[in-house]
Design a protein around this motif. Structure first.
Motif: not given
Ligand SMILES: C[S@@+](CC[C@H](N)C(=O)[O-])C[C@H]1O[C@@H](n2cnc3c(N)ncnc32)[C@H](O)[C@@H]1O
Length: 421
Positions: A55-56, A272-273, A314-315, A350, A410
């Motif tokens: 989704k990001e 959480k991806g 996000t990153y 995450n 999450c």
């Molecule tokens: C730095 S990125 C981490 C990697 C990301 N999950 C990916 O698929 O590339 C941060 C994003 O991951 C997701 N994320 C990280 N921690 C999370 C959590 N505890 N619950 C839900 N989504 C989370 C959110 O979409 C957030 O904006």
């Protein structure tokens, strides 16, 4: 028709039949198809046929220049991935439910000493869209200049040799970490240091915050009037040895520029991806990885965010551990790391509101002064193989001014700070 084929292709075989030729071709196709199903392994072209972005990426609305930059990165990524092994195992085929495992053996494309694999056995989310870089790179205006002339004798131990940790004499690098080395032999952060770092990172109480005279975060907002600083976490630094020091490359006070443990990017089941996990048991205090990305000034990051139709990135992480200074920081000194387009494995870590197993520690290596530094992640407790590696992003889920886009958390903790979760 048969006559025409015989003439144009100069077929000399007596009794040539077009029907037999068609039959042979069809049988050939069927055989190839059957082999692919039984092989369980298909080519990477197949793996790319219908990539579905997490989704990001879907929500990241890029400007033209960013889009073309991103496409370049992706083209590179795709061509490089086709050189590495991409294995897609088909467990049920060709029925309507296609359960597949998407696997890349090394997302770093050989940039790191150890390969870092990526696996998705949950859904059809494939390639994370970014380009792997092993070291931070300045985007444009950021002042993160590495120059031998800027490193004074107080900032390096040019008279040392061998391993500083085993030397009787305390060197300049130890002096810069409060008179002691932070590491034990083997690269583990000493308990006394680690507990301090954990406390500073995880307790955002008033006493752990310092306030800028003129906060760069407020300055980058649209309003002409600067608001008051909301405070930045007070953090201690580790000072490591570097090229200008006299010690050996294997000195125990050189940790963050090394890659040490086996890690894997995986699709998390909680939604959480992608996430990051360790493939081996890790002791408390072990170095895991550094946060690597483009070095941007905070103003440049704000500009990126506003070009991105106001959606927050996000990153990115702020390098604000040295912002306690009374001096007003120039824009080129207010830095952050953005791993959206270029980054390393840390971009997949995450957030966890409670019980995160990583702590981020500022590490000074090749630049004195604290406006540019390395943000290194160490384990804050023992971590078992296959456990997800998480850190506390320090998000106040009710504060919409936070640097990172708020998401529905999450983390699953009973102390989760996201009241909507
Ligand atoms: C730095 S990125 C981490 C990697 C990301 N999950 C990916 O698929 O590339 C941060 C994003 O991951 C997701 N994320 C990280 N921690 C999370 C959590 N505890 N619950 C839900 N989504 C989370 C959110 O979409 C957030 O904006």
């Amino acid at each position: 028709m048969e006559e025409k084929l015989v003439k144009s292709y100069r077929i000399t075989q007596p009794g040539f039949s077009m029907m037999n030729l068609m039959k042979d071709i069809c049988e050939g196709f069927l055989e190839v198809g059957t082999n692919t199903i039984h092989d369980d392994i298909v080519s990477c072209a197949d793996a790319h046929s219908s990539p579905v972005a997490p989704k990001e990426w879907e929500t990241h609305d890029l400007t033209n220049s960013e889009r073309s930059k991103n496409n370049l990165a992706l083209d590179d990524l795709k061509s490089s991935t086709s050189r590495s092994t991409v294995i897609v195992q088909k467990q049920h085929f060709p029925h309507d439910i296609l359960s597949s495992t998407y696997y890349i053996d090394d997302i770093t494309r050989g940039e790191e000493d150890l390969e870092i694999s990526l696996i998705n056995d949950l859904n059809n989310g494939q390639h994370p869209m970014f380009k792997y870089i092993p070291r931070n790179i300045t985007y444009h205006r950021a002042h993160a200049k590495v120059a031998f002339s800027s490193i004074s004798d107080d900032n390096c131990c040019s008279n040392c040799f061998g391993d500083c940790l085993s030397s009787e004499i305390r060197c300049a690098c130890a002096d810069n970490t409060g008179g002691k080395f932070a590491y034990l032999p083997g690269g583990i952060v000493k308990e006394e240091f680690l507990e301090d770092f954990i406390l500073m990172n995880c307790s955002p109480h008033q006493k752990n915050l310092c306030y800028c005279e003129e906060c760069p975060l407020e300055r980058s907002k649209d309003s002409c009037l600067s608001g008051t600083c909301n405070g930045h976490l007070v953090r201690k630094f580790i000072k490591e040895c570097w090229y200008k020091c006299g010690c050996a490359q294997g000195c125990g006070n050189r940790i963050v520029l090394r890659r040490v443990h086996r890690l894997q990017v995986f699709m998390t089941p909680e939604g959480k991806g992608w996430g990051l996990r360790t493939l081996e048991d890790l002791p408390k205090g072990a170095f895991v990885c550094e946060y690597v990305g483009e070095i941007l000034t905070h103003m440049e990051l704000s500009e990126r965010n506003s070009l991105n139709t106001g959606k927050k990135n996000t990153y990115s992480v702020l390098l604000d551990a040295g912002w306690s200074t009374k001096r007003v920081l120039k824009d080129e000194e207010t830095l952050c790391l953005d791993a959206t387009f270029y980054g390393n494995v840390a971009r997949f870590i995450n957030h966890s509101c409670d019980n995160a197993n990583l702590v981020g520690i500022p590490v000074e290596v090749e630049t004195p002064g604290h406006h540019y530094y390395h943000l290194a992640f160490f384990t804050s407790r023992k971590v078992d193989a296959l456990e997800e590696l998480t850190r506390d992003y320090g998000i106040d889920f009710s504060d919409h001014t936070h640097l990172v886009n708020a998401f529905r958390c999450c983390c699953g903790s009973q102390f989760c700070r996201d009241k909507k979760a």
